[in-house]
Design an enzyme around this catalytic site. Structure first.
Site, PDB file in Angstrom:
ATOM      1  N   HIS A 117     -14.749 -35.587  70.371  1.00 57.52           N
ATOM      2  CA  HIS A 117     -14.434 -34.597  71.398  1.00 57.52           C
ATOM      3  C   HIS A 117     -14.507 -33.206  70.756  1.00 57.52           C
ATOM      4  CE1 HIS A 117     -11.835 -38.100  73.170  1.00 57.52           C
ATOM      5  NE2 HIS A 117     -13.131 -38.292  73.374  1.00 57.52           N
ATOM      6  N   HIS A 119     -16.445 -33.819  78.119  1.00 54.14           N
ATOM      7  CA  HIS A 119     -15.817 -34.895  77.350  1.00 54.14           C
ATOM      8  C   HIS A 119     -16.022 -34.725  75.840  1.00 54.14           C
ATOM      9  CE1 HIS A 119     -15.600 -39.613  76.841  1.00 54.14           C
ATOM     10  NE2 HIS A 119     -14.947 -38.980  75.909  1.00 54.14           N
ATOM     11  N   GLU A 140     -13.569 -47.147  74.647  1.00 56.33           N
ATOM     12  CA  GLU A 140     -14.943 -46.644  74.659  1.00 56.33           C
ATOM     13  C   GLU A 140     -15.834 -47.303  73.596  1.00 56.33           C
ATOM     14  OE1 GLU A 140     -15.453 -42.449  76.293  1.00 56.33           O
ATOM     15  OE2 GLU A 140     -13.961 -42.191  74.725  1.00 56.33           O
ATOM     16  N   HIS A 185     -18.425 -41.024  67.960  1.00 55.27           N
ATOM     17  CA  HIS A 185     -18.075 -40.450  69.269  1.00 55.27           C
ATOM     18  C   HIS A 185     -16.913 -39.492  69.048  1.00 55.27           C
ATOM     19  CE1 HIS A 185     -16.831 -39.573  73.216  1.00 55.27           C
ATOM     20  NE2 HIS A 185     -15.715 -40.279  73.126  1.00 55.27           N
TER      21      HIS A 185
HETATM   22 ZN   LIG Z   1     -14.054 -40.039  74.332  1.00 50.44          ZN
END
Ligand SMILES: [Zn+2]
Length: 236
Positions: free
Chosen positions: A94, A162, A73, A92
């Site tokens: 979760h 996500h 990602e 980024h």
């Molecule tokens: Zn992710």
């Protein structure tokens, strides 16, 4: 004190606060070349050391890969740096407490001053708008561009089912915002539970958001978190 050392600390700090666990990543734009950024090789955040940090161009091609495995990602980072020249750090994660907001359409609201930036706007990225039947991962430049478009000029965006992406003009700010976004989501859920259906919750108003969010750089907390992270690394 170097940018790479700060980035290693950012991984450790976000893991310590449960914002990233075995997954999730943070990057910082290069201080030497704004067309490049630093990101760890594919590795659990708590294991990241300076030797794991790789340099990428904004198309997320590695400069000196040396066979190291890369995050699928990574395009999240490169595509946001392209569209947001003032952004110098991207997280980024979760972050668990934000997930319910991303899947219900209930908007996150600015509930306390440490996360007043929520009042600047936290849109939700619906990956189906860009690709049906995906595995939810932003694994192509195209999906990275779609996410960057949803993020727009905002400080963060939720990713349906996500996690989230959080940005800042500095690493300090992106890390602080990530930690307090998780707290803010939890507090809002608690307030909504206490208030009950149609109950009244007083959120920060626009003027309070403006007065607070612009000033908040999380520097005092960062100095504490960083000192603790460096002590842990030294003890390893
Ligand atoms: Zn992710």
């Amino acid at each position: 004190m170097s940018l790479v050392e700060d980035l290693v600390c950012a991984y450790r700090i976000l893991a310590e606060h449960g914002v990233i666990d075995g997954y999730g990543h943070v990057s910082v734009r290069s201080d030497r070349d704004p067309q490049r950024y630093f990101l760890s090789r594919s590795l659990a955040p708590e294991l990241v050391t300076e030797g794991d940090i790789m340099e990428y161009d904004l198309d997320s091609n590695p400069i000196d890969p040396r066979g190291r495995e890369m995050y699928l990602e990574r395009f999240i980072h490169g595509e946001i740096y392209k569209t947001r020249p003032e952004v110098n750090a991207v997280v980024h994660n979760h972050s668990p407490s934000v997930i319910p907001f991303g899947v219900t359409g209930v908007p996150m609201r600015p509930i306390f001053h440490m996360a007043s930036f929520v009042g600047m706007g936290v849109p939700t990225f619906e990956i189906r708008g860009a690709q049906e039947g995906s595995d939810l991962l932003v694994r192509t430049p195209y999906l990275g561009q779609a996410l960057a478009k949803t993020l727009g000029k905002n400080p963060a965006a939720l990713m349906r089912g996500h996690g989230a992406v959080v940005v800042g003009e500095s690493l300090t700010r992106a890390v602080g915002r990530s930690i307090y976004l998780e707290t803010s989501a939890r507090l809002q859920m608690q307030a909504m539970t206490i208030a009950g259906r149609d109950g009244k919750i007083t959120y920060l108003d626009d003027r309070e958001v403006q007065a607070s969010a612009v000033m908040q750089d999380y520097k005092r907390a960062w100095n504490l978190w960083r000192t603790k992270a460096l002590a842990r690394i030294k003890a390893e």
